[in-house]
Scaffold this motif. Structure first.
Motif, PDB file in Angstrom:
ATOM      1  N   GLY A 192       6.871  12.090  25.994  1.00 45.49           N
ATOM      2  CA  GLY A 192       7.632  12.090  24.471  1.00 45.49           C
ATOM      3  C   GLY A 192       6.936  11.816  23.017  1.00 45.49           C
ATOM      4  N   SER A 193       6.826  11.587  22.070  1.00 43.81           N
ATOM      5  CA  SER A 193       6.134  11.294  20.943  1.00 43.81           C
ATOM      6  C   SER A 193       4.919  10.386  21.717  1.00 43.81           C
ATOM      7  N   ARG A 194       4.225  10.143  23.127  1.00 44.90           N
ATOM      8  CA  ARG A 194       2.867  10.040  22.970  1.00 44.90           C
ATOM      9  C   ARG A 194       1.980  11.327  24.068  1.00 44.90           C
ATOM     10  N   ARG A 195       2.906  12.345  23.913  1.00 47.30           N
ATOM     11  CA  ARG A 195       2.196  13.443  25.263  1.00 47.30           C
ATOM     12  C   ARG A 195       1.075  13.583  25.152  1.00 47.30           C
ATOM     13  N   GLY A 196       0.580  13.876  23.812  1.00 43.21           N
ATOM     14  CA  GLY A 196      -0.445  14.645  23.591  1.00 43.21           C
ATOM     15  C   GLY A 196      -1.556  13.797  23.771  1.00 43.21           C
ATOM     16  N   ASP A 197      -1.172  12.223  23.813  1.00 43.54           N
ATOM     17  CA  ASP A 197      -2.800  11.644  24.335  1.00 43.54           C
ATOM     18  C   ASP A 197      -2.782  11.645  25.743  1.00 43.54           C
ATOM     19  N   PHE A 198      -1.683  12.089  26.242  1.00 46.69           N
ATOM     20  CA  PHE A 198      -2.112  11.935  28.155  1.00 46.69           C
ATOM     21  C   PHE A 198      -2.419  13.533  28.138  1.00 46.69           C
ATOM     22  N   ALA A 199      -1.631  15.190  27.934  1.00 47.95           N
ATOM     23  CA  ALA A 199      -1.947  15.948  28.211  1.00 47.95           C
ATOM     24  C   ALA A 199      -3.275  15.966  28.323  1.00 47.95           C
ATOM     25  N   GLY A 200      -3.540  16.706  29.876  1.00 51.45           N
ATOM     26  CA  GLY A 200      -4.607  17.296  30.114  1.00 51.45           C
ATOM     27  C   GLY A 200      -5.744  16.215  30.168  1.00 51.45           C
ATOM     28  N   ALA A 201      -5.369  14.787  30.872  1.00 58.51           N
ATOM     29  CA  ALA A 201      -6.048  13.833  30.251  1.00 58.51           C
ATOM     30  C   ALA A 201      -6.250  12.507  31.216  1.00 58.51           C
ATOM     31  N   HIS A 202      -7.599  11.811  31.658  1.00 56.45           N
ATOM     32  CA  HIS A 202      -7.042  10.983  33.440  1.00 56.45           C
ATOM     33  C   HIS A 202      -7.032   9.370  32.672  1.00 56.45           C
ATOM     34  N   THR A 203      -5.790   9.279  33.402  1.00 56.51           N
ATOM     35  CA  THR A 203      -4.962   8.072  32.686  1.00 56.51           C
ATOM     36  C   THR A 203      -5.272   7.364  33.986  1.00 56.51           C
ATOM     37  N   LEU A 204      -5.963   6.308  34.115  1.00 52.61           N
ATOM     38  CA  LEU A 204      -5.958   5.181  35.032  1.00 52.61           C
ATOM     39  C   LEU A 204      -4.270   4.339  34.796  1.00 52.61           C
ATOM     40  N   VAL A 205      -3.797   4.050  36.148  1.00 49.58           N
ATOM     41  CA  VAL A 205      -2.688   3.109  35.131  1.00 49.58           C
ATOM     42  C   VAL A 205      -2.771   2.072  36.141  1.00 49.58           C
ATOM     43  N   VAL A 206      -3.024   0.496  35.953  1.00 51.52           N
ATOM     44  CA  VAL A 206      -2.639  -0.553  36.201  1.00 51.52           C
ATOM     45  C   VAL A 206      -1.699  -1.420  36.464  1.00 51.52           C
ATOM     46  N   GLY A 207      -1.463  -1.760  38.045  1.00 47.76           N
ATOM     47  CA  GLY A 207      -0.337  -2.787  37.980  1.00 47.76           C
ATOM     48  C   GLY A 207       0.334  -2.535  39.242  1.00 47.76           C
ATOM     49  N   SER A 208       1.454  -2.630  39.702  1.00 56.10           N
ATOM     50  CA  SER A 208       1.954  -2.434  41.160  1.00 56.10           C
ATOM     51  C   SER A 208       3.455  -2.854  40.883  1.00 56.10           C
ATOM     52  N   GLY A 209       4.121  -2.662  39.732  1.00 52.80           N
ATOM     53  CA  GLY A 209       5.535  -2.777  39.900  1.00 52.80           C
ATOM     54  C   GLY A 209       6.584  -1.667  39.228  1.00 52.80           C
ATOM     55  N   HIS A 210       7.513  -1.769  39.138  1.00 47.51           N
ATOM     56  CA  HIS A 210       8.016  -0.367  38.630  1.00 47.51           C
ATOM     57  C   HIS A 210       7.675  -0.312  37.432  1.00 47.51           C
ATOM     58  N   SER A 211       7.338  -1.106  36.290  1.00 47.66           N
ATOM     59  CA  SER A 211       6.485  -0.689  35.504  1.00 47.66           C
ATOM     60  C   SER A 211       5.674   1.125  34.911  1.00 47.66           C
ATOM     61  N   SER A 212       5.222   0.084  36.481  1.00 47.84           N
ATOM     62  CA  SER A 212       3.553   1.522  36.868  1.00 47.84           C
ATOM     63  C   SER A 212       4.501   2.697  37.715  1.00 47.84           C
ATOM     64  N   PHE A 213       5.379   2.395  38.571  1.00 46.97           N
ATOM     65  CA  PHE A 213       6.159   3.645  38.768  1.00 46.97           C
ATOM     66  C   PHE A 213       6.212   4.453  37.866  1.00 46.97           C
ATOM     67  N   ASN A 214       7.079   4.063  36.935  1.00 49.57           N
ATOM     68  CA  ASN A 214       7.463   5.521  35.653  1.00 49.57           C
ATOM     69  C   ASN A 214       6.474   5.625  34.911  1.00 49.57           C
ATOM     70  N   ALA A 215       5.663   5.395  34.977  1.00 45.29           N
ATOM     71  CA  ALA A 215       4.279   5.667  34.112  1.00 45.29           C
ATOM     72  C   ALA A 215       3.736   6.940  34.812  1.00 45.29           C
ATOM     73  N   ILE A 216       3.249   6.185  36.492  1.00 42.76           N
ATOM     74  CA  ILE A 216       3.064   7.291  36.938  1.00 42.76           C
ATOM     75  C   ILE A 216       3.241   8.828  37.013  1.00 42.76           C
TER      76      ILE A 216
END
Length: 454
Positions: A192-216
């Motif tokens: 949503g509001s942060r789409r422009g920050d992540f579109a086409g970018a390389h993102t590293l997600v750190v963590g192993s729980g359900h919050s990381s699942f949502n982000a991934i």
């Protein structure tokens, strides 16, 4: 407690779901209450994850006393098995509750609590402590200091504002502060509001729980329309084990499906899994502004270049404003001491927590209680229904109804919220029908950002 003290209100810190539930319980028992909220609106922290859908349906996210207050006002309760978002919780539950006269007149918004003490006594002095009222000092949006006297304090301020840093040792890794503009803690609104920050970018997600699942999964959906989007996933675990949850055996289908989607993404290569990974240093590249991540992965050095980092490694309590209060805190988890052995992730798969209340949450300063997510300290899971049971018991104790305080009105599975145990049945009240037996699912923390088995 002297007569003057008995006539004072109970101070509730925080106007989130558990804080407003405490207020509803107090109002129902005829107690005076003042609700101190640091944000400019109720559900201040919930609004920050308003885009995230919860695993548990509406029936498990509404406190019984709050429901009874709302019913009197003619509130239209959300019914059925709908899974609310954080925004739904605010708009369809917390805001209507806060608009009820008895709640609204007690609510002090933009009042950030900066200290709590006993009137005229610091932590060292013992004589007569129980006879002294609490004094809560707040700072408002205009930097004005205000002091409130109270006969008891219920701290439901949560942990959302104090996320864990990136380091495996509990500290910020070198360079973390210098590249903070490229780091998000929790679950950013990627679609949503942060789409422009992540579109086409390389993102590293750190963590192993359900919050990381949502982000991934949000990043993968973004990748469908922005193919240049790249997803790397770092976790400290060497073995995946039960990382992806119980799948079709999960009591909450949405949660089970979430884990299986991430598993499939990893197996297909859509997500670059790095484990076990410990980040040593972050620095900013001088040419393109990307973040250089120096880490150890499976015993070997790795230099990874990314655009953004999403940290989903949980939260910790802020105990600073209660520095002058005598607390009984577990030395490892920073939770209520009696809860520590029950929820210690070193000993349990997310903990097997028996129902608990005022007796387990009491501290050496009588009348001071930490409830809700903050009562669990650094422990990775919390059940919203547990928070409602906590405040029901605590308010009963404050009101002198010791029998009700000791009574258990919520049955939780012995094996804990992250097990694959059978659900249990509890009595619930609902405008959707008469009092009935409701199946209580085995549910994870309902505040997104907390980790489950991570």
């Amino acid at each position: 407690m002297n007569t003057d003290q008995k006539n004072l209100p109970v101070a509730v810190i925080g106007a989130g779901p558990v804080g407003l539930a405490a207020a509803a319980q107090l109002i129902e028992r005829g107690e005076r209450v003042v609700i101190l909220e640091g944000g400019s609106a109720v559900g201040h922290s919930v609004r920050k994850w308003g885009h995230v859908r919860m695993f548990s349906p509406w029936s498990y996210n509404i406190d019984a006393a709050a429901r009874r207050l709302l019913e009197i006002s003619g509130w239209d309760e959300p019914c059925g098995k709908e899974l609310p978002t954080g925004r739904d919780i605010v708009e369809k539950y917390l805001e209507p509750l806060a608009s009820i006269d008895a709640v609204a007149s007690s609510l002090r918004l933009s009042h950030c609590v900066i200290s709590v003490t006993r009137e005229g006594l610091d932590k060292v002095r013992s004589h007569g402590r129980a006879e002294r009222p609490f004094v809560i000092r707040t700072l408002d949006a205009a930097a004005k200091l205000t002091s409130y006297r109270a006969k008891a304090v219920i701290d439901a301020s949560g942990t959302w504002e104090t996320p864990n840093p990136l380091g495996a040792d509990g500290l910020c890794v070198p360079g973390e502060d210098r590249v903070s503009s490229h780091i998000d803690y929790g679950i950013p609104d990627i679609a949503g509001s942060r789409r422009g920050d992540f579109a086409g970018a390389h993102t590293l997600v750190v963590g192993s729980g359900h919050s990381s699942f949502n982000a991934i999964l949000d990043l993968l959906r973004l990748k469908e329309t922005q193919p240049e989007t790249t997803v790397s996933w770092a976790m400290r675990k060497a073995k995946l084990g039960n990382t992806f949850g119980g799948g079709s055996a999960d009591a909450l289908p949405e949660r089970g499906e979430l884990g299986q989607k991430v598993r499939a993404a990893v197996e297909s290569g859509a997500v670059n899994l790095l484990n076990p990974m410990a980040i040593d240093r972050l620095s900013q590249a001088t040419v393109d502004g990307k973040i250089m991540v120096d880490a150890i992965v499976a015993g070997s050095s790795l230099a990874l270049e990314v655009d953004r980092i999403v940290v989903t490694t949980g939260f910790r309590p802020n105990l600073e404003f209660s520095r002058e209060i005598r607390l009984r805190i577990d030395p490892a988890l920073e939770c209520a001491e009696k809860l520590g052995p029950l929820i210690d992730p070193n000993e349990h798969s997310c903990g097997s927590v028996r129902p608990h209340g005022a007796a387990e949450l009491a501290h050496p300063d009588p009348g001071y209680y930490i409830v809700g997510m903050k009562s669990y300290g650094r422990a990775p899971t919390f059940l919203l229904a547990t928070g409602y049971e906590q405040v029901r018991s605590v308010v009963a104790e404050i009101s002198g109804d010791h029998e009700a305080a000791a009574r258990v009105e919520l049955k939780l599975p012995e094996t804990g919220v992250c097990s694959l145990s059978e659900p249990v049945e509890v009595a619930k009240e609902s405008r959707c029908g008469e009092t009935e037996l409701a199946t209580l699912p085995v549910v994870p923390a309902v505040e997104p950002g907390s980790r489950c088995c991570g």
